[in-house]
Design a protein around this motif. Structure first.
Motif, PDB file in Angstrom:
ATOM      1  N   VAL A  39       0.844  -1.199   0.000  1.00 14.05           N
ATOM      2  CA  VAL A  39       0.000   0.000   0.000  1.00 14.05           C
ATOM      3  C   VAL A  39       0.878   1.248   0.000  1.00 14.05           C
ATOM      4  O   VAL A  39       0.659   2.183  -0.774  1.00 14.05           O
ATOM      5  CB  VAL A  39      -0.975  -0.012   1.201  1.00 14.05           C
ATOM      6  CG1 VAL A  39      -1.598   1.344   1.423  1.00 14.05           C
ATOM      7  CG2 VAL A  39      -2.049  -1.067   0.997  1.00 14.05           C
ATOM      8  N   VAL A  40       1.906   1.254   0.838  1.00 12.46           N
ATOM      9  CA  VAL A  40       2.816   2.406   0.896  1.00 12.46           C
ATOM     10  C   VAL A  40       3.562   2.564  -0.428  1.00 12.46           C
ATOM     11  O   VAL A  40       3.638   3.669  -0.983  1.00 12.46           O
ATOM     12  CB  VAL A  40       3.809   2.241   2.072  1.00 12.46           C
ATOM     13  CG1 VAL A  40       4.877   3.309   2.043  1.00 12.46           C
ATOM     14  CG2 VAL A  40       3.069   2.255   3.402  1.00 12.46           C
ATOM     15  N   LEU A  41       4.115   1.469  -0.949  1.00 12.74           N
ATOM     16  CA  LEU A  41       4.885   1.540  -2.191  1.00 12.74           C
ATOM     17  C   LEU A  41       4.025   1.960  -3.378  1.00 12.74           C
ATOM     18  O   LEU A  41       4.434   2.797  -4.195  1.00 12.74           O
ATOM     19  CB  LEU A  41       5.534   0.183  -2.482  1.00 12.74           C
ATOM     20  CG  LEU A  41       6.668  -0.244  -1.558  1.00 12.74           C
ATOM     21  CD1 LEU A  41       7.042  -1.693  -1.813  1.00 12.74           C
ATOM     22  CD2 LEU A  41       7.866   0.662  -1.725  1.00 12.74           C
ATOM     23  N   ILE A  42       2.840   1.395  -3.489  1.00 10.70           N
ATOM     24  CA  ILE A  42       1.977   1.702  -4.640  1.00 10.70           C
ATOM     25  C   ILE A  42       1.477   3.133  -4.585  1.00 10.70           C
ATOM     26  O   ILE A  42       1.513   3.855  -5.595  1.00 10.70           O
ATOM     27  CB  ILE A  42       0.818   0.697  -4.726  1.00 10.70           C
ATOM     28  CG1 ILE A  42       1.354  -0.677  -5.141  1.00 10.70           C
ATOM     29  CG2 ILE A  42      -0.255   1.175  -5.692  1.00 10.70           C
ATOM     30  CD1 ILE A  42       0.361  -1.805  -4.994  1.00 10.70           C
ATOM     31  N   LEU A  46       2.221   6.003  -7.269  1.00 10.71           N
ATOM     32  CA  LEU A  46       1.162   6.753  -7.941  1.00 10.71           C
ATOM     33  C   LEU A  46       1.268   8.247  -7.669  1.00 10.71           C
ATOM     34  O   LEU A  46       1.053   9.063  -8.569  1.00 10.71           O
ATOM     35  CB  LEU A  46      -0.212   6.232  -7.504  1.00 10.71           C
ATOM     36  CG  LEU A  46      -0.580   4.849  -8.019  1.00 10.71           C
ATOM     37  CD1 LEU A  46      -1.891   4.386  -7.390  1.00 10.71           C
ATOM     38  CD2 LEU A  46      -0.672   4.831  -9.522  1.00 10.71           C
ATOM     39  N   PHE A  47       1.613   8.625  -6.435  1.00 14.62           N
ATOM     40  CA  PHE A  47       1.724  10.044  -6.104  1.00 14.62           C
ATOM     41  C   PHE A  47       2.832  10.698  -6.918  1.00 14.62           C
ATOM     42  O   PHE A  47       2.637  11.760  -7.513  1.00 14.62           O
ATOM     43  CB  PHE A  47       1.986  10.228  -4.603  1.00 14.62           C
ATOM     44  CG  PHE A  47       2.107  11.664  -4.204  1.00 14.62           C
ATOM     45  CD1 PHE A  47       0.977  12.453  -4.086  1.00 14.62           C
ATOM     46  CD2 PHE A  47       3.353  12.227  -3.979  1.00 14.62           C
ATOM     47  CE1 PHE A  47       1.091  13.791  -3.733  1.00 14.62           C
ATOM     48  CE2 PHE A  47       3.475  13.556  -3.627  1.00 14.62           C
ATOM     49  CZ  PHE A  47       2.337  14.343  -3.504  1.00 14.62           C
ATOM     50  N   VAL A  48       3.996  10.059  -6.968  1.00 14.24           N
ATOM     51  CA  VAL A  48       5.120  10.641  -7.708  1.00 14.24           C
ATOM     52  C   VAL A  48       4.816  10.690  -9.205  1.00 14.24           C
ATOM     53  O   VAL A  48       5.110  11.678  -9.869  1.00 14.24           O
ATOM     54  CB  VAL A  48       6.410   9.844  -7.431  1.00 14.24           C
ATOM     55  CG1 VAL A  48       7.516  10.209  -8.397  1.00 14.24           C
ATOM     56  CG2 VAL A  48       6.860  10.078  -6.003  1.00 14.24           C
ATOM     57  N   ASN A  49       4.209   9.642  -9.735  1.00 14.73           N
ATOM     58  CA  ASN A  49       3.965   9.594 -11.181  1.00 14.73           C
ATOM     59  C   ASN A  49       2.797  10.461 -11.623  1.00 14.73           C
ATOM     60  O   ASN A  49       2.829  11.010 -12.728  1.00 14.73           O
ATOM     61  CB  ASN A  49       3.721   8.165 -11.630  1.00 14.73           C
ATOM     62  CG  ASN A  49       4.973   7.323 -11.593  1.00 14.73           C
ATOM     63  OD1 ASN A  49       6.074   7.842 -11.463  1.00 14.73           O
ATOM     64  ND2 ASN A  49       4.810   6.033 -11.687  1.00 14.73           N
ATOM     65  N   LEU A  50       1.771  10.571 -10.814  1.00 13.99           N
ATOM     66  CA  LEU A  50       0.553  11.242 -11.268  1.00 13.99           C
ATOM     67  C   LEU A  50       0.307  12.610 -10.657  1.00 13.99           C
ATOM     68  O   LEU A  50      -0.377  13.427 -11.261  1.00 13.99           O
ATOM     69  CB  LEU A  50      -0.661  10.343 -10.990  1.00 13.99           C
ATOM     70  CG  LEU A  50      -0.612   8.962 -11.647  1.00 13.99           C
ATOM     71  CD1 LEU A  50      -1.834   8.151 -11.253  1.00 13.99           C
ATOM     72  CD2 LEU A  50      -0.497   9.083 -13.145  1.00 13.99           C
ATOM     73  N   ASP A  54       4.011  17.243 -14.132  1.00 12.69           N
ATOM     74  CA  ASP A  54       2.933  17.453 -15.097  1.00 12.69           C
ATOM     75  C   ASP A  54       1.837  16.404 -15.002  1.00 12.69           C
ATOM     76  O   ASP A  54       0.979  16.331 -15.890  1.00 12.69           O
ATOM     77  CB  ASP A  54       3.500  17.451 -16.530  1.00 12.69           C
ATOM     78  CG  ASP A  54       4.432  18.620 -16.773  1.00 12.69           C
ATOM     79  OD1 ASP A  54       4.261  19.655 -16.104  1.00 12.69           O
ATOM     80  OD2 ASP A  54       5.326  18.484 -17.628  1.00 12.69           O
ATOM     81  N   GLY A  55       1.876  15.587 -13.984  1.00 12.76           N
ATOM     82  CA  GLY A  55       0.853  14.553 -13.841  1.00 12.76           C
ATOM     83  C   GLY A  55       0.993  13.493 -14.912  1.00 12.76           C
ATOM     84  O   GLY A  55       2.093  13.190 -15.376  1.00 12.76           O
ATOM     85  N   ILE A  56      -0.121  12.966 -15.336  1.00 10.61           N
ATOM     86  CA  ILE A  56      -0.112  11.880 -16.318  1.00 10.61           C
ATOM     87  C   ILE A  56       0.435  12.332 -17.661  1.00 10.61           C
ATOM     88  O   ILE A  56       0.999  11.541 -18.413  1.00 10.61           O
ATOM     89  CB  ILE A  56      -1.518  11.270 -16.458  1.00 10.61           C
ATOM     90  CG1 ILE A  56      -1.425   9.928 -17.167  1.00 10.61           C
ATOM     91  CG2 ILE A  56      -2.451  12.206 -17.195  1.00 10.61           C
ATOM     92  CD1 ILE A  56      -2.688   9.113 -17.084  1.00 10.61           C
TER      93      ILE A  56
END
Length: 151
Positions: A39-42, A46-50, A54-56
């Motif tokens: 849960v922490v890793l995912i 997701l936070f860093v990537n999205l 510039d988000g997605i």
């Protein structure tokens, strides 16, 4: 007591306990611990990537190349990969053990699960640690990547 009746809940266990490691207990503990860590890793992934940058719309080859240039993100993604595949294979093993009645079919399916999970873990780890961003340089428009690969 006949075979089709249940013993009272407080009746002592009469069959001798098997010696050795209790793999079901350790599998159960692994599922709980890996679930919390996943849960922490995912959500970090997701936070860093999205959410950052510039988000997605900012995710492209150069973004991935930049992340995989850092050992921190390499190990983050590999740990997430390893935990997720082992977690998923262990969950599937539990389902196979619960629903497959034939001993041979169960053994074949469990072996197939672990072999496929192991193969995917090895391949995923190789991709993360041998990733070379300069292989796709001819399609890149990112200046820092072109400068890095020109050196």
């Amino acid at each position: 007591m006949s075979a089709d009746t249940l013993a009272a809940p407080r009746t002592p266990h009469t069959t001798p306990r098997k010696r050795g490691a209790n793999l079901e207990k350790w599998g159960w503990i692994y599922m709980r611990a890996s679930g919390v860590l996943l849960v922490v890793l995912i959500f970090g992934h997701l936070f860093v990537n999205l959410m950052l940058g510039d988000g997605i719309h900012g995710i492209d080859f150069a973004f991935v190349a930049g992340k995989f240039a850092s050992p921190f993100w390499q190990w983050w993604d590999v740990l997430m990969l390893w935990l997720a595949f082992i977690h998923g294979a262990n969950g599937m093993r539990t389902i196979v053990n619960d629903y497959v009645t034939g001993a041979t079919a169960r053994r074949v399916l469990v072996w197939a699960l672990w072999l496929s999970a192991g193969l995917m873990i090895v391949l995923g780890t190789l991709v993360v640690f041998t990733f070379d961003p300069c292989l796709g340089i001819e399609n890149s428009t990112t200046e820092w990547l072109i400068e890095k690969c020109a050196a």
